[in-house]
Motif scaffolding. Sequence first.
Motif, mmCIF file in Angstrom:
data_model
loop_
_atom_site.group_PDB
_atom_site.id
_atom_site.type_symbol
_atom_site.label_atom_id
_atom_site.label_comp_id
_atom_site.label_asym_id
_atom_site.label_seq_id
_atom_site.Cartn_x
_atom_site.Cartn_y
_atom_site.Cartn_z
ATOM 1 N N PRO A 36 0.819 -1.217 0.000
ATOM 2 C CA PRO A 36 0.000 0.000 0.000
ATOM 3 C C PRO A 36 0.853 1.268 0.000
ATOM 4 N N LEU A 37 0.230 2.368 -0.393
ATOM 5 C CA LEU A 37 0.853 3.689 -0.415
ATOM 6 C C LEU A 37 0.041 4.651 0.442
ATOM 7 N N ASP A 38 0.735 5.579 1.077
ATOM 8 C CA ASP A 38 0.067 6.629 1.836
ATOM 9 C C ASP A 38 -0.364 7.730 0.865
ATOM 10 N N ARG A 39 -1.627 8.089 0.907
ATOM 11 C CA ARG A 39 -2.174 9.029 -0.084
ATOM 12 C C ARG A 39 -1.480 10.387 -0.053
ATOM 13 N N ASP A 40 -1.409 10.984 1.122
ATOM 14 C CA ASP A 40 -0.860 12.330 1.213
ATOM 15 C C ASP A 40 0.607 12.350 0.827
ATOM 16 N N ARG A 41 1.364 11.377 1.288
ATOM 17 C CA ARG A 41 2.794 11.339 0.958
ATOM 18 C C ARG A 41 3.005 11.153 -0.541
ATOM 19 N N LEU A 42 2.194 10.286 -1.161
ATOM 20 C CA LEU A 42 2.355 10.056 -2.596
ATOM 21 C C LEU A 42 2.014 11.311 -3.390
ATOM 22 N N ALA A 43 0.901 11.962 -3.040
ATOM 23 C CA ALA A 43 0.510 13.168 -3.767
ATOM 24 C C ALA A 43 1.590 14.236 -3.641
ATOM 25 N N ALA A 44 2.138 14.406 -2.435
ATOM 26 C CA ALA A 44 3.190 15.405 -2.239
ATOM 27 C C ALA A 44 4.445 15.042 -3.023
ATOM 28 N N TYR A 103 9.317 9.635 -2.331
ATOM 29 C CA TYR A 103 8.365 8.970 -1.429
ATOM 30 C C TYR A 103 9.069 7.965 -0.520
ATOM 31 N N GLY A 104 9.875 7.098 -1.121
ATOM 32 C CA GLY A 104 10.459 5.994 -0.357
ATOM 33 C C GLY A 104 11.816 6.270 0.234
ATOM 34 N N GLY A 105 12.477 7.355 -0.209
ATOM 35 C CA GLY A 105 13.790 7.663 0.322
ATOM 36 C C GLY A 105 14.884 6.728 -0.148
ATOM 37 N N ARG A 106 14.625 5.969 -1.200
ATOM 38 C CA ARG A 106 15.609 5.017 -1.706
ATOM 39 C C ARG A 106 16.081 5.440 -3.095
ATOM 40 N N ASP A 107 17.288 5.042 -3.412
ATOM 41 C CA ASP A 107 17.881 5.428 -4.688
ATOM 42 C C ASP A 107 17.116 4.796 -5.841
ATOM 43 N N ASN A 108 16.651 5.618 -6.762
ATOM 44 C CA ASN A 108 15.978 5.127 -7.961
ATOM 45 C C ASN A 108 16.736 5.556 -9.215
ATOM 46 N N SER A 109 18.045 5.669 -9.093
ATOM 47 C CA SER A 109 18.861 6.002 -10.252
ATOM 48 C C SER A 109 18.741 4.907 -11.296
ATOM 49 N N PRO A 110 18.859 5.257 -12.566
ATOM 50 C CA PRO A 110 18.724 4.227 -13.604
ATOM 51 C C PRO A 110 19.859 3.226 -13.552
ATOM 52 N N ALA A 111 19.519 1.976 -13.822
ATOM 53 C CA ALA A 111 20.551 0.945 -13.928
ATOM 54 C C ALA A 111 21.367 1.184 -15.191
ATOM 55 N N ALA A 112 22.614 0.748 -15.150
ATOM 56 C CA ALA A 112 23.465 0.896 -16.328
ATOM 57 C C ALA A 112 22.902 0.062 -17.473
ATOM 58 N N PRO A 113 22.914 0.600 -18.691
ATOM 59 C CA PRO A 113 22.419 -0.187 -19.835
ATOM 60 C C PRO A 113 23.304 -1.402 -20.053
ATOM 61 N N PRO A 114 22.755 -2.457 -20.671
ATOM 62 C CA PRO A 114 23.566 -3.650 -20.917
ATOM 63 C C PRO A 114 24.772 -3.321 -21.789
ATOM 64 N N VAL A 115 25.907 -3.926 -21.450
ATOM 65 C CA VAL A 115 27.141 -3.697 -22.194
ATOM 66 C C VAL A 115 27.224 -4.705 -23.331
ATOM 67 N N ARG A 116 27.345 -4.187 -24.524
ATOM 68 C CA ARG A 116 27.493 -5.061 -25.687
ATOM 69 C C ARG A 116 28.844 -4.793 -26.330
ATOM 70 N N PRO A 117 29.515 -5.830 -26.791
ATOM 71 C CA PRO A 117 30.821 -5.613 -27.425
ATOM 72 C C PRO A 117 30.678 -4.749 -28.660
ATOM 73 N N PRO A 118 31.699 -3.943 -28.957
ATOM 74 C CA PRO A 118 31.614 -3.104 -30.162
ATOM 75 C C PRO A 118 31.487 -3.957 -31.411
ATOM 76 N N GLU A 119 30.671 -3.467 -32.335
ATOM 77 C CA GLU A 119 30.426 -4.223 -33.556
ATOM 78 C C GLU A 119 31.302 -3.708 -34.682
ATOM 79 N N PRO A 120 31.857 -4.597 -35.481
ATOM 80 C CA PRO A 120 32.652 -4.151 -36.619
ATOM 81 C C PRO A 120 31.768 -3.430 -37.624
ATOM 82 N N PRO A 121 32.354 -2.548 -38.452
ATOM 83 C CA PRO A 121 31.550 -1.863 -39.476
ATOM 84 C C PRO A 121 30.821 -2.860 -40.353
ATOM 85 N N GLN A 122 29.557 -2.560 -40.624
ATOM 86 C CA GLN A 122 28.726 -3.451 -41.414
ATOM 87 C C GLN A 122 28.430 -2.826 -42.776
ATOM 88 N N PRO A 123 28.374 -3.654 -43.836
ATOM 89 C CA PRO A 123 27.929 -3.115 -45.120
ATOM 90 C C PRO A 123 26.456 -2.734 -45.031
#
Length: 464
Positions: free
Chosen positions: A50-58, A194-214
Amino acid sequence: MTALEHPARADGPAQPTARIPFPLVDEVSRHCVQEEEPETVHIEVHLPGPLDRDRLAAAFVEALRRHPRVLMREAPGPWYRRRYEWELTAEPDVEVVSFPPAGPNALRDARTRALTSAPSLSLSPPVRLEVVADAGRAEGSEATDAVGLAPAHRQTHTPRTGGAKGTVLFLTINHTALDGPACLRVLATAAELYGGRDNSPAAPPVRPPEPPQPPADTPSNWSPPARVAPGTPEPSPGNGLLVTELPLPHRPKGSPYTVNDQLMVATALTITHWNREHGARPRPLRITMPVDDRPRDATMPIGNGTRLVEVPFSVEELDAQALADMPSLLRRTAARTRALKAQPRPQLGRGAALLTAPVTPVAWRAGLTRGLRRAAASWTSTTLLSNIGRIPYALDFGEEAGRAQAVWFSAPARMPRGLTVTTASTAGRLHLALRWSRALLGHGDGAHVRDLFEHYLHTTETGT
């Protein structure tokens, strides 16, 4: 623009309200507004507690202040003005957060409102948040004429201890002003406040660099694409919606394609199968794919920030032979999507940029835009696949409410496309929303399209 730079908060004498000309995407959308099929984006976030109404609205109102580009309304102006303008406001004009009464149909009714009632452009902000309390996710298991959740056998929800029910947040956005990823950023800020917890974005998935493609082997775009064949249209106007939860498709480690490419292939094969069942003549498909290059942190530009590209498929690529050589189809699709993402391109193409040039009164351009839209209907892409991908934020509202267990998005589904597919992943699950125009499909049609999509998504797991 930061909160400190917001003109409505400057110290000293009252300042004139700042105005921002409509960007290209906003203007085109504003020209084509239709009351019977509102251009809304719906975001549905399921929390275990559940969520507290007043805290969420604020917290949500404070999040709006921290992203002041959201606090805007359409400024009035004479008919001969050259541009529409957004007027920035210091505070919301309306109560943004509401708490509809709980009940057996609360989820269904909230989804229906998200499809049928767009937040006003003349009142700041053009977004609203509805909070449905005591909402177990099983509540939506019975489909309705308007909206529904997939049957329970597709869900693998963790039971809650003590029979407690959670909370569902419904964020409804007027798409003329904002898009889903931008508003999700605002909601992540509200969760952190509201929750006081870090909601920073997660790092995007790391993909190896791709060679130039035709250059990718791309089918020609010099013919009108296939349309989604009509099913059993409904007499009432508007959109229908189904949301469902599926396993993320498996792909072998090191595969040259992504989950997005699997979703693209599954969408193309689903529509090909649907059209074949309904006697439509085979035609090439073009699937619109939004590309979003914005950062997900607090510096994310707020507004309509995606650019649209079209992924083509020839008739031959989607026939029975395609299923026999799924790995080749996936690799070709991956090559096309990579090439399209890498190409610099205006958000809606160069033609739209010319159409919105402020050289004539905006009212004249509105009529021209609507006329061109009708004339170009047969050239509009077959459908839109919007894959949000892995939700980058925890959306953690604290110990009692918890983290988001599921997040659904849905994009507008006006004719001539008439069908959109929107996906996101949370907690290792795929959350799929199918949204359609009732002028094209009925609810039973939507359920069948969902079943076809699930089947063809599974077939993409067979490739290596």
